[in-house]
Design a protein around this motif. Structure first.
Motif, short mmCIF file in Angstrom:
data_model
loop_
_atom_site.label_atom_id
_atom_site.label_comp_id
_atom_site.label_asym_id
_atom_site.label_seq_id
_atom_site.Cartn_x
_atom_site.Cartn_y
_atom_site.Cartn_z
N THR A 1 10.56 -9.26 30.15
CA THR A 1 10.05 -8.56 31.31
C THR A 1 9.84 -7.11 30.92
OG1 THR A 1 10.45 -7.91 33.62
CG2 THR A 1 12.40 -8.31 32.26
N GLY A 2 8.65 -6.61 31.18
CA GLY A 2 8.31 -5.24 30.84
C GLY A 2 7.50 -5.16 29.56
N GLY A 3 6.86 -4.00 29.40
CA GLY A 3 6.14 -3.73 28.16
C GLY A 3 4.81 -4.42 28.01
N THR A 4 4.23 -4.90 29.11
CA THR A 4 2.98 -5.67 29.00
C THR A 4 1.76 -4.89 29.46
OG1 THR A 4 3.21 -6.64 31.20
CG2 THR A 4 4.19 -7.86 29.35
N GLY A 5 1.95 -3.65 29.89
CA GLY A 5 0.84 -2.88 30.45
C GLY A 5 0.02 -2.17 29.39
N LEU A 6 -0.66 -1.12 29.84
CA LEU A 6 -1.58 -0.38 28.97
C LEU A 6 -0.98 0.91 28.43
CD1 LEU A 6 -4.87 -0.77 31.05
CD2 LEU A 6 -4.00 -2.23 29.22
N GLY A 7 0.24 1.22 28.80
CA GLY A 7 0.87 2.46 28.35
C GLY A 7 1.05 2.48 26.84
N PRO A 8 1.15 3.68 26.29
CA PRO A 8 1.27 3.80 24.84
C PRO A 8 2.51 3.14 24.25
CG PRO A 8 1.46 5.96 25.91
CD PRO A 8 1.09 4.98 26.96
N ARG A 9 3.57 3.00 25.04
CA ARG A 9 4.80 2.35 24.54
C ARG A 9 4.88 0.88 24.92
NH1 ARG A 9 7.69 2.58 21.03
NH2 ARG A 9 9.58 2.14 22.17
N ASP A 10 3.90 0.34 25.62
CA ASP A 10 3.90 -1.07 26.00
C ASP A 10 3.48 -1.91 24.80
OD1 ASP A 10 4.70 -0.62 28.63
OD2 ASP A 10 2.64 -0.38 29.34
N ARG A 11 4.48 -2.43 24.08
CA ARG A 11 4.22 -3.15 22.82
C ARG A 11 4.80 -4.56 22.82
NH1 ARG A 11 0.24 -1.08 20.59
NH2 ARG A 11 0.89 -1.96 18.62
N THR A 12 5.24 -5.05 23.96
CA THR A 12 5.86 -6.38 24.00
C THR A 12 4.91 -7.49 23.56
OG1 THR A 12 7.50 -5.68 25.62
CG2 THR A 12 7.04 -8.03 25.49
N PRO A 13 3.65 -7.51 23.98
CA PRO A 13 2.77 -8.58 23.49
C PRO A 13 2.63 -8.58 21.96
CG PRO A 13 1.81 -7.54 25.42
CD PRO A 13 2.99 -6.69 25.00
N GLU A 14 2.53 -7.40 21.37
CA GLU A 14 2.43 -7.32 19.93
C GLU A 14 3.71 -7.83 19.25
OE1 GLU A 14 -0.65 -5.01 21.73
OE2 GLU A 14 1.52 -4.88 22.04
N ALA A 15 4.86 -7.47 19.80
CA ALA A 15 6.13 -7.96 19.27
C ALA A 15 6.21 -9.48 19.37
CB ALA A 15 7.30 -7.31 20.01
N THR A 16 5.72 -10.01 20.48
CA THR A 16 5.74 -11.46 20.68
C THR A 16 4.82 -12.15 19.70
OG1 THR A 16 6.26 -11.13 23.01
CG2 THR A 16 5.38 -13.29 22.39
N LEU A 17 3.62 -11.63 19.54
CA LEU A 17 2.66 -12.24 18.62
C LEU A 17 3.14 -12.20 17.17
CD1 LEU A 17 -0.66 -11.00 20.23
CD2 LEU A 17 0.21 -13.36 20.17
N ALA A 18 4.00 -11.24 16.84
CA ALA A 18 4.56 -11.17 15.49
C ALA A 18 5.59 -12.28 15.26
CB ALA A 18 5.21 -9.81 15.25
N VAL A 19 6.10 -12.87 16.34
CA VAL A 19 7.18 -13.86 16.24
C VAL A 19 6.67 -15.29 16.43
CG1 VAL A 19 9.34 -14.64 17.31
CG2 VAL A 19 8.93 -12.20 16.95
N VAL A 20 5.76 -15.49 17.38
CA VAL A 20 5.34 -16.86 17.69
C VAL A 20 4.41 -17.41 16.61
CG1 VAL A 20 5.66 -16.54 20.17
CG2 VAL A 20 3.39 -16.21 19.17
N GLU A 21 4.49 -18.72 16.43
CA GLU A 21 3.62 -19.41 15.47
C GLU A 21 2.41 -20.02 16.16
OE1 GLU A 21 6.88 -21.73 14.98
OE2 GLU A 21 7.93 -20.16 13.86
N ARG A 22 2.57 -20.37 17.42
CA ARG A 22 1.49 -20.99 18.18
C ARG A 22 1.42 -20.31 19.54
NH1 ARG A 22 2.93 -26.96 18.77
NH2 ARG A 22 5.04 -26.17 18.74
N VAL A 23 0.23 -19.88 19.91
CA VAL A 23 0.02 -19.24 21.21
C VAL A 23 -0.23 -20.32 22.25
CG1 VAL A 23 -1.43 -17.61 22.49
CG2 VAL A 23 -0.86 -17.16 20.11
N VAL A 24 0.31 -20.10 23.45
CA VAL A 24 0.09 -20.99 24.59
C VAL A 24 -0.62 -20.17 25.66
CG1 VAL A 24 1.15 -22.60 26.21
CG2 VAL A 24 2.24 -22.20 23.99
#
Length: 162
Positions: free
Chosen positions: A72-95
Motif C-alpha cells: 500500500t502506497g508508492g503507486t502515484g506520480l510523485g518523485p519518490r513513488d517507486r513501488t511499481p518499479e520495486a515490484t517489477l524488479a521482483v516478480v517473474e510474471r506480471v498479472v
C-alpha cells in the motif's frame, strides 16, 4: 481430516514519512484487517520507505514462501513513488488484469485519480504480489475487488486446478 492452514500474507506499507515516524500508518493496518477477514494469516504491516526497502521486503516475503504480498502506497506520480518499479524488479510474471481491475473499479466509483495509480501485480515464485494505492479508501475498495479473485489465484499458485 483437518482443515488446511490459512494462506500466509504480508502487508508492506511504502511510505517515507510513516517509516520515519512522522505519522501513523493507517492504510497498512486496514489492509491487514481486511485480509484477515478474507481468511488469510497476516501479521502487522511492515512499514518501509519507498524504493529499495520495498524491493527487499518483497524479496524477503517471497523467499519465506508467503502466498500473498499486498503493498500500500508508492503507486502515484510523485518523485519518490517507486513501488511499481520495486515490484517489477521482483516478480517473474506480471498479472495485469488485477491492476487493471483495481483501476477500473476506482473509475467506476467516481475516483478519477484512480487512473493515476501505477500499481502492478505479478508472481514471484509462488507468491502473488499486488500494489494498492496508499489511501484508506483505496485499500477498502481494493479489498472488495481482491475478495473475488484471491481464492482462485492463490489456489492456482499453490498448484490447484484451473
Amino acid at each position: 481430516m483437518t482443515d488446511a492452514p490459512a494462506p500466509r500474507a504480508v502487508v508492506v506499507t511504502a511510505s517515507d514519512r510513516a517509516a520515519a515516524g512522522e505519522y501513523a500508518d493507517r492504510s497498512g493496518p486496514l489492509l491487514v484487517a481486511g485480509l484477515r477477514e478474507l481468511g488469510l494469516a497476516v501479521d502487522d504491516a511492515v512499514v518501509v520507505p519507498d524504493g529499495a526497502p520495498v524491493e527487499r521486503a518483497l524479496r524477503d516475503a517471497a523467499a519465506a514462501g508467503v502466498a500473498l504480498v499486498v503493498t500500500t502506497g508508492g503507486t502515484g506520480l510523485g518523485p519518490r513513488d517507486r513501488t511499481p518499479e520495486a515490484t517489477l524488479a521482483v516478480v517473474e510474471r506480471v498479472v495485469p488484469g488485477i491492476a487493471e481491475a483495481l483501476r477500473a473499479d476506482a473509475v467506476r466509483r467516481g475516483v478519477a485519480a484512480g487512473v493515476l495509480s501505477r500499481g502492478v501485480a505479478g508472481v514471484a515464485g509462488r507468491t502473488l504480489v499486488v500494489n494498492v494505492a496508499g489511501s484508506t479508501g483505496a485499500v477498502r475498495d481494493a479489498l472488495e475487488v481482491l475478495a473475488g479473485v484471491l481464492p482462485h489465484a492463490l489456489a492456482q499458485l499453490a498448484g490447484g486446478d484451473h
